[in-house]
Motif scaffolding. Structure first.
Motif: not given
Length: 137
Positions: A46-60
């Motif tokens: 979850r980045t600084a601009v995301q809140h609550g249940d928001e998140y970024t999903e990254l594939e490695g």
């Protein structure tokens, strides 16, 4: 006094959920992440601009470059963890570690436990988030 808990997580384990489990299992009242190295196959941050249940999903895959944070009791928000990840091109991604970040090959972690204080989290109306409260024992 400072006590250390050293663990090695294996392929497929959830990085955040395992840290929360270790904190609970060892009855940690206050602590911090001393170090963590390893790799993950995928990440949820979850980045600084995301809140609550928001998140970024990254594939490695990604290398774990750093993992920092405070450790307090509480499943939902007790462990406040930030992670930095590097990909094969040298790009770096980071933010609040979320459940769903899975270990690729290993995660070597040292958690440091403080015995003279305890941490808790209380809603801070000025920020809108549960913030750290330090309690002397």
């Amino acid at each position: 006094m400072l006590k250390a808990i050293a663990v090695r997580l294996r392929r497929g384990q959830d990085l955040k959920q395992e840290i929360v489990r270790i904190v609970s299992q060892n009855d940690v009242g206050a602590g911090f992440v001393g170090t963590c190295i390893g790799s993950v196959t995928s990440a949820r941050i979850r980045t600084a601009v995301q809140h609550g249940d928001e998140y970024t999903e990254l594939e490695g895959p990604f290398d774990i470059l750093s993992l920092t944070g405070t450790l307090a009791p509480g499943e939902a928000d007790g462990c406040h963890l930030h992670i930095s990840l590097g990909d094969g091109d040298g790009s770096v991604f980071g933010g609040h570690l979320q459940p769903g970040t899975l270990v690729a090959t290993t995660a070597e972690i040292v958690l440091c436990v403080l015995d003279s204080i305890s941490f808790s989290r209380e809603l801070d109306n000025s920020t809108g988030f549960p913030e750290l409260v330090v309690n002397e024992l």
